[in-house]
Design a protein around this motif. Structure first.
Motif, PDB file in Angstrom:
ATOM      1  N   TYR A   1       0.892  -1.168   0.000  1.00 19.04           N
ATOM      2  CA  TYR A   1       0.000   0.000   0.000  1.00 19.04           C
ATOM      3  C   TYR A   1       0.924   1.210   0.000  1.00 19.04           C
ATOM      4  O   TYR A   1       1.475   1.557   1.049  1.00 19.04           O
TER       5      TYR A   1
ATOM      6  N   LEU B   1       4.114   1.140   2.203  1.00 13.36           N
ATOM      7  CA  LEU B   1       4.031   0.012   3.142  1.00 13.36           C
ATOM      8  C   LEU B   1       3.952  -1.332   2.406  1.00 13.36           C
ATOM      9  O   LEU B   1       3.051  -1.535   1.604  1.00 13.36           O
TER      10      LEU B   1
ATOM     11  N   ALA C   1       2.894  -4.789   2.735  1.00 20.78           N
ATOM     12  CA  ALA C   1       2.068  -5.538   3.679  1.00 20.78           C
ATOM     13  C   ALA C   1       2.281  -7.049   3.544  1.00 20.78           C
ATOM     14  O   ALA C   1       2.142  -7.790   4.506  1.00 20.78           O
TER      15      ALA C   1
ATOM     16  N   SER D   1      -2.126 -13.243  13.257  1.00 23.42           N
ATOM     17  CA  SER D   1      -2.750 -12.252  14.129  1.00 23.42           C
ATOM     18  C   SER D   1      -3.033 -10.966  13.365  1.00 23.42           C
ATOM     19  O   SER D   1      -2.795 -10.877  12.158  1.00 23.42           O
ATOM     20  N   ASN D   2      -3.509  -9.973  14.075  1.00 25.23           N
ATOM     21  CA  ASN D   2      -3.903  -8.718  13.428  1.00 25.23           C
ATOM     22  C   ASN D   2      -2.762  -8.084  12.637  1.00 25.23           C
ATOM     23  O   ASN D   2      -1.639  -8.033  13.122  1.00 25.23           O
ATOM     24  N   GLY D   3      -3.096  -7.631  11.459  1.00 24.08           N
ATOM     25  CA  GLY D   3      -2.103  -6.922  10.650  1.00 24.08           C
ATOM     26  C   GLY D   3      -1.074  -7.811   9.997  1.00 24.08           C
ATOM     27  O   GLY D   3      -0.086  -7.333   9.441  1.00 24.08           O
ATOM     28  N   ALA D   4      -1.287  -9.128  10.043  1.00 17.03           N
ATOM     29  CA  ALA D   4      -0.305 -10.047   9.481  1.00 17.03           C
ATOM     30  C   ALA D   4      -0.272  -9.987   7.957  1.00 17.03           C
ATOM     31  O   ALA D   4       0.712 -10.354   7.324  1.00 17.03           O
TER      32      ALA D   4
ATOM     33  N   LYS E   1      -3.262 -10.991   6.078  1.00 22.79           N
ATOM     34  CA  LYS E   1      -4.183 -12.013   5.564  1.00 22.79           C
ATOM     35  C   LYS E   1      -5.191 -11.408   4.589  1.00 22.79           C
ATOM     36  O   LYS E   1      -5.384 -11.907   3.475  1.00 22.79           O
ATOM     37  N   THR E   2      -5.829 -10.329   5.048  1.00 20.95           N
ATOM     38  CA  THR E   2      -6.821  -9.684   4.187  1.00 20.95           C
ATOM     39  C   THR E   2      -6.168  -9.208   2.889  1.00 20.95           C
ATOM     40  O   THR E   2      -6.731  -9.348   1.798  1.00 20.95           O
ATOM     41  N   THR E   3      -4.976  -8.666   3.038  1.00 14.57           N
ATOM     42  CA  THR E   3      -4.258  -8.171   1.869  1.00 14.57           C
ATOM     43  C   THR E   3      -4.024  -9.298   0.862  1.00 14.57           C
ATOM     44  O   THR E   3      -4.203  -9.121  -0.350  1.00 14.57           O
TER      45      THR E   3
ATOM     46  N   ARG F   1      -7.223 -10.049  -0.916  1.00 14.92           N
ATOM     47  CA  ARG F   1      -7.540  -8.990  -1.883  1.00 14.92           C
ATOM     48  C   ARG F   1      -6.694  -9.131  -3.138  1.00 14.92           C
ATOM     49  O   ARG F   1      -7.148  -8.830  -4.238  1.00 14.92           O
TER      50      ARG F   1
ATOM     51  N   VAL G   1      -8.511  -0.504  -3.111  1.00 13.45           N
ATOM     52  CA  VAL G   1      -8.245   0.060  -1.791  1.00 13.45           C
ATOM     53  C   VAL G   1      -6.860   0.690  -1.733  1.00 13.45           C
ATOM     54  O   VAL G   1      -6.302   0.887  -0.664  1.00 13.45           O
TER      55      VAL G   1
ATOM     56  N   GLU H   1     -12.196 -14.159   7.691  1.00  9.56           N
ATOM     57  CA  GLU H   1     -12.661 -14.132   9.080  1.00  9.56           C
ATOM     58  C   GLU H   1     -14.175 -14.235   9.209  1.00  9.56           C
ATOM     59  O   GLU H   1     -14.824 -13.329   9.734  1.00  9.56           O
TER      60      GLU H   1
HETATM   61  N1  LIG Z   1      -6.090   0.058   2.459  1.00  7.46           N
HETATM   62  C1  LIG Z   1      -4.925   0.055   3.135  1.00  7.46           C
HETATM   63  N2  LIG Z   1      -4.074   1.101   3.003  1.00  7.46           N
HETATM   64  C2  LIG Z   1      -2.906   1.110   3.675  1.00  7.46           C
HETATM   65  N3  LIG Z   1      -2.485   0.130   4.479  1.00  7.46           N
HETATM   66  C3  LIG Z   1      -3.285  -0.935   4.657  1.00  7.46           C
HETATM   67  C4  LIG Z   1      -4.547  -1.026   3.992  1.00  7.46           C
HETATM   68  N4  LIG Z   1      -5.129  -2.185   4.350  1.00  7.46           N
HETATM   69  C5  LIG Z   1      -4.264  -2.789   5.193  1.00  7.46           C
HETATM   70  N5  LIG Z   1      -3.153  -2.038   5.375  1.00  7.46           N
HETATM   71  C6  LIG Z   1      -1.985  -2.398   6.215  1.00  7.46           C
HETATM   72  O1  LIG Z   1      -1.433  -3.593   5.738  1.00  7.46           O
HETATM   73  C7  LIG Z   1      -1.048  -4.434   6.810  1.00  7.46           C
HETATM   74  C8  LIG Z   1      -1.725  -5.785   6.675  1.00  7.46           C
HETATM   75  O2  LIG Z   1      -3.112  -5.572   6.793  1.00  7.46           O
HETATM   76  P1  LIG Z   1      -4.208  -6.712   6.574  1.00  7.46           P
HETATM   77  O3  LIG Z   1      -5.534  -6.058   6.585  1.00  7.46           O
HETATM   78  O4  LIG Z   1      -3.849  -7.502   5.385  1.00  7.46           O
HETATM   79  O5  LIG Z   1      -4.005  -7.572   7.893  1.00  7.46           O
HETATM   80  P2  LIG Z   1      -4.863  -8.788   8.441  1.00  7.46           P
HETATM   81  O6  LIG Z   1      -3.908  -9.903   8.605  1.00  7.46           O
HETATM   82  O7  LIG Z   1      -6.050  -9.004   7.600  1.00  7.46           O
HETATM   83  O8  LIG Z   1      -5.288  -8.243   9.860  1.00  7.46           O
HETATM   84  P3  LIG Z   1      -6.672  -8.446  10.673  1.00  7.46           P
HETATM   85  O9  LIG Z   1      -6.614  -9.766  11.316  1.00  7.46           O
HETATM   86  O10 LIG Z   1      -6.643  -7.347  11.691  1.00  7.46           O
HETATM   87  O11 LIG Z   1      -7.784  -8.303   9.703  1.00  7.46           O
HETATM   88  C9  LIG Z   1      -1.413  -3.712   8.081  1.00  7.46           C
HETATM   89  O12 LIG Z   1      -0.252  -3.097   8.572  1.00  7.46           O
HETATM   90  C10 LIG Z   1      -2.405  -2.673   7.642  1.00  7.46           C
HETATM   91  O13 LIG Z   1      -2.300  -1.509   8.423  1.00  7.46           O
END
Ligand SMILES: Nc1ncnc2c1ncn2[C@@H]1O[C@H](COP(=O)(O)OP(=O)(O)OP(=O)(O)O)[C@@H](O)[C@H]1O
Ligand SMILES: [Mg+2]
Lengths: 334, 236, 297
Positions: B13, B16, B18, B37-40, B42-44, B47, B56, B164
C-alpha cells in the motif's frame, strides 16, 4: 526582521515596475494590466479558502458583487442621487465616503456577510458546501436584480466615478498577497494546510478546523469585496450580469490552472488568463466562432484536472526560481 | 491437483509492504486455512487473489498468482469471478440498502442457472429464505454473515475465499457457519479461509498456513502445525 | 385577485415544473449514487437534447422518429463525456470531478453556441401536442398534460427497472458498495456507462419537454434547470430516487407559488427562493430529506 527586508524589497521593485508601466503603457494595455490585477486579487483571496482549507466555495463572486455595489453607492455623487436613485432609502441618501474608505467598507460588509453565512455553510462538507455557496451567489444575483431602489435592477449603476488606477489596484494586490502569505506561513497557516491534506488527522491534532475555515472564508470575502469596489470604480458601470456564473467560472479556471495550493499559482493563473484571453479574442472575432474562448478554457480546465490536478505551480515561485538558479550553477560547475 | 498457486507474492500500500514474498498452494477439493494475528497481511493476500487490492489503494508488486494453472495477476477483478474465484470479504460488505433476495440476485450476476443456485443457498441457510424480503442492513450479525457467504456462493465458485467469517459472532452461530462451510466443501467447492479463530480452523481444514508480518512462518496438517512450539507461542 | 382557476393554474404549473426538475434530478441522483459526482453538466444535456431534436427534424425526419433518436444521441454523448472527462479521475478526490463537471458544462454550452449560433431557436412542437383544453376560465395545454403523464410513467418504469431487473438491482448494489459489487463479478465501468446513458437519455427527453413548454431554446437554456435539479436532488437527498422526485416537487411548488401568490415585485426572486430553500434544508438536514449519511471521508 528578515521578513521586513524582503517585503520592503519586493514592494520597491513592484513600485518601480508600476512606475515604468504607468509612464509607458498605452490606454488599452493599461486597462488590461489593471483588470489582471483585480483578477489576481480575486484568485489569491479565493485561494485562501479553496486552496489552503478544503473548502471549495463557488460564492466568491457574490462577495465581490457586495463590495462593488456598496462602494459604488458610497462614492456616488450626492447631488446626483435624488434623480438617479429616486427611491433610495433615507439613510443612503446622505451616506458618502471617500473612495479608499468606501473600498474598505465594501470589503467589511462582504466579510460580515461571510461571517454570518459561514456559520451554517462551512459546517457542510465537500459537494454540499460547493452547492450552498453557489446558492449564495445566486441569491446575491437575484437580490441585485430585484432590489431596484438601491441597485436599479437590470439597468445597473452607471456613472460611478473613475477613481481606480493601477496604483490602487496593485497596492491592494500587494496587501492581499502579503496578508495571505502571512496567514499561510504562520502557525495558523500550517494548521490550515494540515486540514486540507487530512481533515481527520488535523482534528486528532486538536485543531479547530471550523474556526480556521471561517477565518479564511471571512478574510477571502473581504478582499473579494475590495476587488469588487476596485472593479466598479475602474469600469464605472456595474450591473448584475457582471457578477454571474461566467465570472465565477473564470476565476475558478484561473485559480485551478495556475495552481490553487500556492499564492504564486493563484496570481499566475490571473496573468495567464488575461494574456490568453487577448490572444484568443481576436481569433474568435475574426472567425465569428463566438464561444471559442470559453470552449478552449473549459477544455483546458478538464485537461488540467486530469493531467496536472495541482495546477501549473505546485510550489511557490521563489522556491522554483531558487531551484532553477541552483541547478544552473551546478551545471556550470560540472 | 493445485487449484491456486501463490508464488513469492509481494503486495504494497504505497510505501508500506504488507505482504513480503509469501508462497502457498491450495489443492482442489480441500479446505485450507491461513492463520495469523492482526495486521499479518491475511486480508491483503485475499484482496490480491480476488483482484480488489487496486480498489483500496494497494498493488501487487511482485510474484505471481495462478488459478487452474493460469496466471491471473493482470485479470481485472470482475473477470476473476467468472473464472470461479469468489471472495466473502472482511466485514461482510453486504448491500445494506438492498433486500436479502436482491443481494442474492447481485451475487448471481454472472450465472445462468440462477434458480438452482438460489435453491442451493436457501437450503444451506433456510433463515435467508424466511428473510428474503427484509432489508439486508437490518439483519443480525450472524444472518449478515450467512448472507455474505450465500451471496458469494451464488456465482458457483470453484474457489471460495472467506475472510474471518467467525469475527464477532456467538459460538453457536460460528458452529452453524462452519457446518455450512464443510457442506459447501463436500459439494465440491474448494475453500481458503482466513481466521484468527484457531480452534475452528484446526478442526475444519485439511491444511494450514501460519502467516506473520507478511511472511509464512509455518505450514502443514493441522496437528503437525499445532505441535510446533513457535506456532503455539505465536497463536497463543 | 386570487380565484379558484388561478389556484388551479398554479397547481398545474407547479406540477409541470416538478416533472422537469424531477426528471433531471433523477439523472443526477443515479450518477451521484454510483460515482459520488454532482454532475453540474447535467443541465447542459437537457439543452443539447433539445438541439438534437431540432437537428433531426431539420434533416426531414418526423417528430416520432426524432425524439427517440435525440434521446439515443444524448445517451451516446453522456457516455462519451464520462469516458474522456470523468473516467480518468476515478478514485481521485470527489471535488475534482465536480470541478471537471463545471468545465464540461461550459464546454457543451459553448460548443452549441459555436455550432448553432447563440441566437434562440424556435422549438417546433409536434401537432398532436399543440392543443389547449378549455373549461370555462380554466385552460390547460396538451403539452402540460403530456409532460406530467410522461413523468409519472417514466418514474414508474424507472422504479420497475431498479427493483425488478438484474442490471437495475446491480446498479443499486454498485451505488451501495462499489467494492462489493466488483466482487460479485460486476464490471463497475459498465454500470457507470449505463448510468450515464440512462441519465443523459432522460435529460434529452426533458429537453424536448422544456423546449415544447417554452417554445424556444438557446445555448444557455440548460443552466437554470440544471442548477434547480441539482438543488432538487440535494434537497430530496441525493442518491435517492424518491428524494429526487420529492425535491423536484418541493422546488417546483415553492417556485410557482412564491411567484403566483406573492406581490408582483417579488416575482423576480424565484431563483433566489430555490436557493434559500436549499440552504435552509441543508442546515436542518445536511444530507437532504431522504439522504443518509453515507459519505466517505
Ligand atoms: N487500504 C490500506 N491502506 C494502507 N495500508 C493498509 C490497507 N489495508 C491494510 N493495510 C496495512 O497492511 C497491513 C496488513 O493488513 P491486513 O488487513 O492484510 O491484515 P490482516 O492480517 O487481515 O489483519 P486483521 O486480522 O486485523 O484483519 C497492516 O499493517 C495494515 O495496516
Ligand atoms: Mg483482515
Amino acid at each position: 526582521m528578515r521578513y521586513a527586508k524582503r517585503v520592503l524589497l519586493t514592494a520597491l521593485i513592484g513600485a518601480a515596475l508600476l512606475l515604468l508601466i504607468d509612464s509607458f503603457a498605452s490606454g488599452y494595455h493599461m486597462y488590461l494590466i489593471e483588470l489582471m490585477g483585480i483578477y489576481a486579487i480575486l484568485t489569491v483571496s479565493l485561494g485562501l479558502t479553496n486552496g489552503f482549507t478544503d473548502v471549495f466555495s463557488l460564492g466568491h463572486v457574490g462577495f465581490m458583487a457586495v463590495g462593488a455595489y456598496t462602494a459604488s453607492l458610497l462614492t456616488f455623487p450626492l447631488e446626483k442621487r435624488p434623480s438617479y436613485f429616486p427611491e433610495l432609502p433615507e439613510i443612503l441618501k446622505g451616506a458618502y465616503l471617500p473612495y479608499p474608505a468606501a473600498l474598505i467598507v465594501g470589503g467589511l460588509l462582504a466579510a460580515a456577510i461571510a461571517f454570518v453565512i459561514g456559520f451554517p455553510v462551512l459546517r457542510l462538507r465537500g459537494h454540499y458546501l460547493a452547492v450552498a455557496t453557489l446558492g449564495f451567489m445566486a441569491v446575491v444575483y437575484s437580490l441585485l436584480l430585484n432590489m431596484e431602489p438601491i441597485t436599479r435592477g437590470a439597468l445597473g449603476i452607471s456613472g460611478i466615478p473613475e477613481y481606480t488606477n493601477i496604483w490602487w489596484i496593485y497596492l491592494w494586490l500587494g496587501l492581499t498577497i502579503y496578508v495571505t502569505w502571512r496567514i499561510v506561513d504562520s502557525y495558523h497557516g500550517r494548521a490550515m494546510i494540515a486540514i486540507r491534506e487530512d481533515s481527520i488527522a488535523a482534528q486528532s491534532l486538536g485543531i479547530d478546523t471550523f474556526r480556521y475555515r471561517l477565518v479564511a472564508f471571512v478574510i477571502g470575502a473581504f478582499f473579494a469585496g475590495v476587488a469588487g469596489g476596485l472593479y466598479a470604480h475602474l469600469i464605472t458601470l456595474i450591473d448584475p450580469r457582471a457578477f454571474s456564473f461566467v465570472l465565477t467560472f473564470n476565476i475558478i479556471i484561473m485559480l485551478i490552472v495556475g495552481g490553487m495550493y500556492t499564492i504564486s499559482g493563484a496570481w499566475l493563473g490571473a496573468v495567464l488568463f488575461t494574456v490568453l484571453m487577448q490572444v484568443l479574442k481576436p481569433v474568435e472575432e475574426s472567425t465569428g466562432l463566438y464561444g471559442l474562448v470559453e470552449l478552449i478554457f473549459s477544455a483546458l480546465l478538464v485537461a488540467i484536472m486530469i493531467y496536472k490536478p495541482r495546477g501549473i505551480l505546485e510550489e511557490e515561485l521563489p522556491t522554483v526560481v531558487r531551484r532553477w538558479l541552483k541547478a544552473g550553477e551546478e551545471s556550470k560547475r560540472s | 491437483m493445485t487449484l491456486l498457486d501463490v508464488k513469492d507474492l509481494f503486495v504494497s500500500y504505497g510505501p508500506l509492504v504488507a505482504v513480503q514474498g509469501i508462497s502457498f498452494q491450495v489443492r482442489k477439493g480441500q479446505v485450507v486455512s491461513l492463520l495469523g494475528s492482526n495486521g499479518a497481511g491475511k486480508t491483503t493476500t485475499l484482496r490480491a487473489i480476488s483482484g480488489t487490492i487496486s480498489l483500496v489503494g494497494g498493488k501487487v508488486t511482485g510474484g505471481s498468482i495462478s488459478f487452474e494453472g493460469q496466471e491471473i495477476t493482470k485479470v481485472p477483478p470482475h473477470r476473476r469471478v467468472r473464472k470461479g474465484i469468489s471472495l466473502v470479504p472482511e466485514g461482510r460488505k453486504i448491500f445494506h440498502r438492498l433486500t436479502v433476495y436482491e443481494n442474492l440476485v447481485v451475487g448471481g450476476y454472472t450465472v445462468k442457472d440462477f434458480g438452482d443456485r438460489l435453491e442451493f443457498v436457501y437450503q444451506l441457510f433456510p433463515i435467508l429464505k424466511e428473510r428474503r424480503n427484509q432489508i439486508a442492513g437490518s439483519l443480525s450479525g450472524g444472518e449478515q454473515q450467512m448472507l455474505a457467504i450465500a451471496r458469494g456462493l451464488m456465482s458457483n465458485p470453484k474457489l471460495l475465499l472467506l475472510d474471518e467469517p467467525s469475527l464477532g459472532l456467538a459460538p453457536r452461530v460460528v458452529d452453524v457457519l462452519y457446518d455450512a462451510i464443510s457442506k459447501i466443501n463436500e459439494e465440491g467447492t474448494t475453500v481458503l479461509v482466513v481466521e484468527q479463530h484457531v480452534k475452528k480452523a484446526l478442526t475444519h481444514s485439511h491444511y494450514i498456513y501460519v502467516i506473520q508480518t507478511g511472511r509464512i512462518i509455518a505450514s502443514g496438517e493441522p496437528e503437525e502445525v499445532l505441535s510446533m512450539d513457535m506456532v503455539k507461542a505465536y497463536l497463543g | 385577485m386570487v380565484s379558484a382557476t388561478y389556484i388551479l393554474d398554479l397547481f398545474i404549473g407547479s406540477f409541470v415544473l416538478w416533472s422537469m426538475y424531477a426528471l433531471l434530478a433523477i439523472g443526477m441522483s443515479i450518477i451521484y449514487g454510483i460515482l459520488r459526482l454532482i454532475n453540474f453538466a447535467h443541465g447542459a444535456m437537457l439543452m443539447v437534447g433539445a438541439y438534437f431534436y431540432i437537428m433531426f427534424l431539420s434533416m426531414g425526419l418526423d417528430p416520432i422518429t426524432s425524439l427517440p433518436l435525440s434521446m439515443a444521441l444524448g445517451a451516446v454523448l453522456g457516455v462519451t463525456i464520462d469516458f474522456f472527462a470523468y473516467r480518468p479521475l476515478r478514485g481521485g478526490p470527489e471535488l475534482s470531478m465536480l470541478i471537471t463537471s463545471l468545465g464540461v458544462y461550459i464546454f457543451l454550452e459553448n460548443l452549441v453556441r459555436i455550432i448553432a449560433t447563440p441566437q434562440p431557436r424556435v422549438f417546433p412542437l409536434p401537432e398532436f401536442l399543440k392543443g389547449v383544453y378549455r373549461y370555462g376560465d380554466f385552460s390547460v395545454r396538451v403539452i402540460e398534460i403530456f409532460t406530467i403523464v410522461l413523468t409519472l410513467v417514466l418514474f414508474a418504469a424507472l422504479v420497475l427497472f431498479f427493483t425488478k431487473t438484474k442490471v437495475g438491482i446491480a446498479m443499486r448494489a454498485t451505488a451501495d458498495d462499489l467494492e462489493a459489487s466488483v466482487l460479485m463479478g460486476i464490471d463497475a465501468n459498465r454500470i457507470i456507462m449505463i448510468a450515464f446513458a440512462l441519465a443523459s437519455m432522460v435529460a434529452a427527453l426533458t429537453g424536448f419537454l422544456w423546449g415544447g413548454m417554452y417554445g424556444q431554446v438557446d445555448p444557455t437554456t440548460g443552466f437554470m434547470p440544471g442548477v434547480k435539479a441539482f438543488i432538487a436532488a440535494v434537497v430530496g437527498g441525493i442518491g435517492s430516487l424518491t428524494g429526487s422526485v420529492l425535491g423536484g416537487y418541493i422546488l417546483g411548488y415553492a417556485e410557482i407559488y412564491s411567484v403566483g401568490l406573492l406581490p408582483p415585485e417579488y416575482s423576480g426572486l424565484r431563483d433566489g427562493i430555490s436557493f434559500l430553500i436549499l440552504i435552509i434544508i441543508l442546515l436542518i438536514r445536511p444530507y437532504g430529506l431522504f439522504g443518509r449519511e453515507v459519505e466517505r471521508v
